[in-house]
Structures are given as structure tokens and as C-alpha cells.
Design a protein around this motif. Structure first.
Motif, PDB file in Angstrom:
ATOM      1  N   VAL A   7     -11.024   1.450  23.444  1.00 52.41           N
ATOM      2  CA  VAL A   7     -12.476   1.952  23.506  1.00 52.41           C
ATOM      3  C   VAL A   7     -13.282   0.898  24.245  1.00 52.41           C
ATOM      4  N   GLU A   8     -13.070  -0.480  24.081  1.00 53.67           N
ATOM      5  CA  GLU A   8     -13.599  -1.393  24.988  1.00 53.67           C
ATOM      6  C   GLU A   8     -12.537  -2.454  25.221  1.00 53.67           C
ATOM      7  N   ALA A   9     -12.597  -2.985  26.348  1.00 50.94           N
ATOM      8  CA  ALA A   9     -11.499  -4.111  26.641  1.00 50.94           C
ATOM      9  C   ALA A   9     -11.793  -4.706  28.024  1.00 50.94           C
ATOM     10  N   ALA A  10     -11.815  -6.016  28.121  1.00 47.91           N
ATOM     11  CA  ALA A  10     -11.996  -6.650  29.284  1.00 47.91           C
ATOM     12  C   ALA A  10     -10.875  -6.710  29.936  1.00 47.91           C
ATOM     13  N   ARG A  11     -10.516  -7.154  31.298  1.00 47.54           N
ATOM     14  CA  ARG A  11      -9.624  -6.879  31.956  1.00 47.54           C
ATOM     15  C   ARG A  11      -8.341  -7.806  31.653  1.00 47.54           C
ATOM     16  N   GLY A  69     -19.939   0.863  21.269  1.00 46.98           N
ATOM     17  CA  GLY A  69     -18.468   0.595  21.122  1.00 46.98           C
ATOM     18  C   GLY A  69     -17.933   0.838  19.928  1.00 46.98           C
ATOM     19  N   LEU A  70     -18.692   0.211  18.953  1.00 47.01           N
ATOM     20  CA  LEU A  70     -18.582   0.418  17.188  1.00 47.01           C
ATOM     21  C   LEU A  70     -18.864   1.805  16.888  1.00 47.01           C
ATOM     22  N   GLN A  71     -19.905   2.471  17.612  1.00 43.88           N
ATOM     23  CA  GLN A  71     -20.191   3.953  17.378  1.00 43.88           C
ATOM     24  C   GLN A  71     -18.996   4.686  17.885  1.00 43.88           C
ATOM     25  N   VAL A  72     -18.515   4.486  18.855  1.00 39.27           N
ATOM     26  CA  VAL A  72     -17.302   5.161  19.339  1.00 39.27           C
ATOM     27  C   VAL A  72     -16.126   5.290  18.630  1.00 39.27           C
ATOM     28  N   ALA A  73     -15.876   3.854  18.325  1.00 36.12           N
ATOM     29  CA  ALA A  73     -14.616   3.799  17.167  1.00 36.12           C
ATOM     30  C   ALA A  73     -14.800   4.632  15.960  1.00 36.12           C
ATOM     31  N   GLU A  85     -16.696  -5.646  29.698  1.00 35.18           N
ATOM     32  CA  GLU A  85     -16.181  -5.069  28.686  1.00 35.18           C
ATOM     33  C   GLU A  85     -15.268  -3.679  28.735  1.00 35.18           C
ATOM     34  N   HIS A  86     -15.656  -3.214  29.859  1.00 36.97           N
ATOM     35  CA  HIS A  86     -15.436  -1.798  30.372  1.00 36.97           C
ATOM     36  C   HIS A  86     -14.292  -1.967  31.358  1.00 36.97           C
ATOM     37  N   GLN A  87     -13.930  -3.142  32.068  1.00 36.80           N
ATOM     38  CA  GLN A  87     -12.943  -3.103  33.016  1.00 36.80           C
ATOM     39  C   GLN A  87     -11.563  -2.673  32.649  1.00 36.80           C
ATOM     40  N   GLY A 106       0.704  -1.065   0.080  1.00 31.51           N
ATOM     41  CA  GLY A 106       0.014  -0.104  -0.060  1.00 31.51           C
ATOM     42  C   GLY A 106       0.802   1.326  -0.008  1.00 31.51           C
ATOM     43  N   ARG A 107       0.341   2.168   0.561  1.00 29.79           N
ATOM     44  CA  ARG A 107       0.905   3.620   0.810  1.00 29.79           C
ATOM     45  C   ARG A 107       1.883   3.888   1.900  1.00 29.79           C
ATOM     46  N   LYS A 108       3.304   3.670   1.730  1.00 25.77           N
ATOM     47  CA  LYS A 108       4.138   3.623   2.933  1.00 25.77           C
ATOM     48  C   LYS A 108       4.320   4.824   3.291  1.00 25.77           C
ATOM     49  N   THR A 109       4.021   5.912   2.538  1.00 22.97           N
ATOM     50  CA  THR A 109       4.103   7.485   2.908  1.00 22.97           C
ATOM     51  C   THR A 109       3.436   7.729   4.195  1.00 22.97           C
ATOM     52  N   LEU A 110       2.414   6.762   4.577  1.00 20.82           N
ATOM     53  CA  LEU A 110       1.409   6.651   5.755  1.00 20.82           C
ATOM     54  C   LEU A 110       2.399   6.762   7.027  1.00 20.82           C
ATOM     55  N   LEU A 111       3.227   5.952   6.875  1.00 21.57           N
ATOM     56  CA  LEU A 111       4.256   5.783   8.219  1.00 21.57           C
ATOM     57  C   LEU A 111       4.880   6.779   8.562  1.00 21.57           C
ATOM     58  N   GLN A 112       5.098   8.049   7.617  1.00 20.56           N
ATOM     59  CA  GLN A 112       5.512   9.406   7.997  1.00 20.56           C
ATOM     60  C   GLN A 112       4.683  10.307   8.784  1.00 20.56           C
ATOM     61  N   GLY A 113       3.314  10.028   8.908  1.00 19.67           N
ATOM     62  CA  GLY A 113       2.296  10.755   9.298  1.00 19.67           C
ATOM     63  C   GLY A 113       2.097  10.895  10.926  1.00 19.67           C
ATOM     64  N   VAL A 114       1.309  11.679  11.473  1.00 17.21           N
ATOM     65  CA  VAL A 114       0.914  11.516  12.878  1.00 17.21           C
ATOM     66  C   VAL A 114      -0.192  10.479  12.961  1.00 17.21           C
ATOM     67  N   SER A 115       0.165   9.374  13.889  1.00 14.89           N
ATOM     68  CA  SER A 115      -0.756   8.334  13.876  1.00 14.89           C
ATOM     69  C   SER A 115      -1.292   8.112  15.277  1.00 14.89           C
ATOM     70  N   VAL A 116      -2.368   7.655  15.442  1.00 13.90           N
ATOM     71  CA  VAL A 116      -2.938   7.122  16.869  1.00 13.90           C
ATOM     72  C   VAL A 116      -3.777   6.016  16.460  1.00 13.90           C
ATOM     73  N   ALA A 117      -3.521   4.995  17.357  1.00 16.00           N
ATOM     74  CA  ALA A 117      -4.147   3.827  17.452  1.00 16.00           C
ATOM     75  C   ALA A 117      -5.231   3.689  18.287  1.00 16.00           C
ATOM     76  N   ILE A 118      -6.322   2.977  17.333  1.00 10.36           N
ATOM     77  CA  ILE A 118      -7.730   2.808  18.072  1.00 10.36           C
ATOM     78  C   ILE A 118      -7.851   1.376  18.155  1.00 10.36           C
ATOM     79  N   VAL A 119      -7.851   0.657  19.535  1.00  6.32           N
ATOM     80  CA  VAL A 119      -8.025  -0.603  19.761  1.00  6.32           C
ATOM     81  C   VAL A 119      -9.073  -0.835  20.545  1.00  6.32           C
TER      82      VAL A 119
END
Length: 345
Positions: free
Chosen positions: A211-215, A110-114, A244-246, A88-101
Motif C-alpha cells: 500500500v505504501e512503502a519508501a524505496r 494509506g490507512l484508509q486504503v488498507a 512513501e510512494h517511491q 489461534g485458528r490454524k485452519t486459516l492456513l488452508q484458506g486463500v490468503s492475500v498479504a497487505i503490507v
């Protein structure tokens, strides 16, 4: 990347942790080989051949730890991968990135929030990173991929589909965004691959949002990698009665920021959400369709990809990418015989 460098760095991935830590002080693969060549493990011919073949394709290849394309935030973590296979587009690696997991078994909210967070981050020019799992990961990718602003980190070889249900999404990301993996083509999924993948998700990101994660959750592994590396970490709170919020609540107790809205994330980057959305709208208005060569090549009569290439003067790959974007915007439609101009919906 030449075969010798590829072979040396593939061998280094199997060296002891002590050797790998020392080898990272080298400024080139040649220096690494001179100093640590005797510590390298033999590389199986099938993996080397698979990597070499992968480099022959368009918009795909391998990025070396010593390459200028290698993302600096990832290079700064404790144990960065020596090789990154990409599609794909490797130039994306040089941008500012935020992980959503988050959870694979995500709730509707949870899907709405994501979706909300991903849309807002992309509008601000931020790349959304995740692990292509079902649930929260997939939703974040889907929203960001529509704007070509997402990176999916795989826990398998770069050419593998896992989970299979995400095949269409994975192909779409490869077309619109970027897929990366530290595992060579042909490497199937293994249980120990995914914790390793998580350090890359956090490693290429300036921040991680859960966003959502069990313990007991893999998402917490990603967040803890980020905390240990000094990255920003946020967690979305929920009901104390729901498992799912713990995991999110535990992260907040460990020092993660409580996230109520996208602006809480954008504050880390000194970005105002309202301004970023207005800027995106202005950009869309400024890009006049009259000046869009591909759109101008379309009419009410069906045009094939070859027709559009000839009329617009664009490359085939660029035509295929742009026509997908125009279709998503409701400006063109696929019909028997090709594509037609339909105007805005």
C-alpha cells in the motif's frame, strides 16, 4: 508432535543451507534423521523445553514441515521453515490468503486504503496476512480480525509482544484469527528476524499488495520474495513527489500490477466484489439470531460466561469467541455482572 521430531527439526533449522535443501526431499522426519542426523546441530535444552511447554496450551502448538497442517504454498518456497509455532485458528492456513503490507509511518489515506482492501478481501472469503507492524500492517489486521480472517506472522518468539503497542491487537488476533512464527517461545526480537519473517508472509499468501512503502523498505522485501516465487504482486500508486510512494512505483516498474481498487486484486481469483459483498450480506441474513443458542441464552438481565455456557450448551472457548463477535456487532453489551442483550444498533 513428539519430542524426538521436535528436536530433529529444531536441529535442522541450524544446519547449512546445502543440507537443508537436500533434506527437504525426505518424506518424513524419520527419513530425514536417518539420512542427515549426523549433520544436525545440538539443540539447547531451554528452547526444546519451551517448545514442549508451548504444545501443552489450548489452541496453540507447533506444526511440522511434514504435517498435513503445513500450508502447501509455504512448503513450495525455496527455504520454508521446518517448524511453525502457532496460536489461534490454524485452519486459516488452508484458506486463500492475500498479504497487505506497507509503511509503519502510514499516511491517513494509506490507512484508509488498507482498511478498504482488507474489508473487501474478507467479504470475498479471503484471509488477510501481514506482519503485525505499526501502520499499514496493523490496520489491515484490525479490519480483518473483526471477521476472524487474518494471520499475523511474527518476527519474534510466538509468545513475545513486538511492538508492545500492538499487544491488545496481537491478543485479539490470537482469539479471532491466527498468530504464527518460526521462532520458539522466549525468542526476543532481532534485526535479522524480520527479513526471515517476510518470506513467510509471502510464502503463505497467493498474492502480496504493498500500500505504501519508501524505496528502502521491508515491505519491498516481502514483495520481492513473492515475485521470485511466482506469486501475484500489486502496488498502490501515489504522488511522485512523496517518498512513501517511491517503493510502490519501483515495484510497478519491476512488473507488479498497479492496484486502483479491491476488484483489481479479486480479479486474480475470478471473484466479483459486488457478488461477494451480496453473498456476505445474504449469509448474515440467513444466520437467524433466533437459531443462535448463545444469543438466545441472553436477556436484559446480566449473564456471566458460566451462565451462558450452562444455558447454551456450548464450550467455554466458543462462548467467549461468539460473545466478542456479538458485542462487535452491537447485539450484546458488557455490563457489571456480565453481558446483556441490547439488539441491533
Amino acid at each position: 508432535m513428539n519430542t524426538q521430531e521436535l528436536c530433529v527439526l529444531m536441529g535442522m533449522t541450524r544446519a547449512s543451507n546445502k543440507v537443508q535443501r537436500a533434506a527437504r526431499e525426505c518424506d518424513s522426519w524419520q527419513t530425514l534423521f536417518e539420512r542427515w542426523g549426523q549433520s544436525l546441530k545440538p539443540v539447547e535444552a531451554r528452547w526444546l523445553k519451551a517448545a514442549e511447554n508451548w504444545c501443552l496450551g489450548e489452541y496453540q502448538g507447533v506444526i511440522s514441515y511434514f504435517s498435513e497442517d503445513y500450508p502447501e504454498p509455504l512448503r513450495a518456497i525455496a527455504n520454508p521453515p521446518w517448524l511453525l509455532y502457532y496460536r489461534g485458528r490454524k485452519t486459516l492456513l488452508q484458506g486463500v490468503s492475500v498479504a497487505i503490507v506497507g509503511s509503519r509511518k502510514a499516511t491517513h489515506s494509506g490507512l484508509q486504503v488498507a482498511d478498504w482492501f482488507s474489508e473487501s478481501l474478507v467479504a470475498a472469503g479471503i484471509v488477510v496476512t501481514s506482519g503485525l507492524a505499526m501502520g499499514i500492517d496493523a490496520q489491515a489486521h484490525k479490519t480483518a480480525a473483526n471477521k476472524g480472517k487474518t494471520i499475523a506472522v511474527l518476527g519474534t518468539g510466538i509468545d513475545q509482544y513486538y511492538p508492545r503497542r500492538n499487544k491488545a491487537l496481537q491478543d485479539f488476533i490470537a482469539h479471532q484469527g491466527l498468530l504464527i512464527s518460526e521462532f520458539p517461545p522466549g525468542q526476543t526480537a532481532r534485526i535479522d528476524h524480520f527479513p526471515r519473517r517476510n518470506r513467510i508472509i509471502s510464502g503463505i499468501s497467493q498474492a502480496v499488495i504493498v500500500v505504501e512503502a519508501a524505496r528502502k523498505s521491508g515491505s519491498l522485501s516481502t514483495a520481492m520474495h513473492a515475485l521470485n516465487e511466482g506469486r501475484e504482486v500489486g502496488a498502490v500508486p501515489g504522488s511522485i513527489l512523496l517518498p512513501e510512494h517511491q517503493g510502490c512505483h519501483w515495484l510497478i516498474q519491476q512488473g507488479a500490477k498497479l492496484i486502483n481498487a479491491p476488484q483489481d486484486i479479486l480479479d486474480w481469483f475470478s471473484i466479483d466484489n459486488a457478488q461477494s459483498i451480496a453473498a456476505e450480506d445474504a449469509e448474515c441474513r440467513d444466520e437467524s439470531l433466533a437459531n443462535n443458542r448463545l444469543f438466545a441464552s441472553l436477556s436484559s438481565e446480566p449473564r456471566t460466561i458460566d451462565d451462558m455456557v450452562q444455558l447454551s450448551g456450548l464450550e467455554v472457548a466458543e462462548v467467549m469467541e461468539k460473545v466478542v463477535l456479538l458485542e462487535l456487532e452491537g447485539l450484546v453489551a458488557a455490563v457489571p455482572g456480565g453481558y446483556i442483550k441490547v439488539g441491533r444498533r
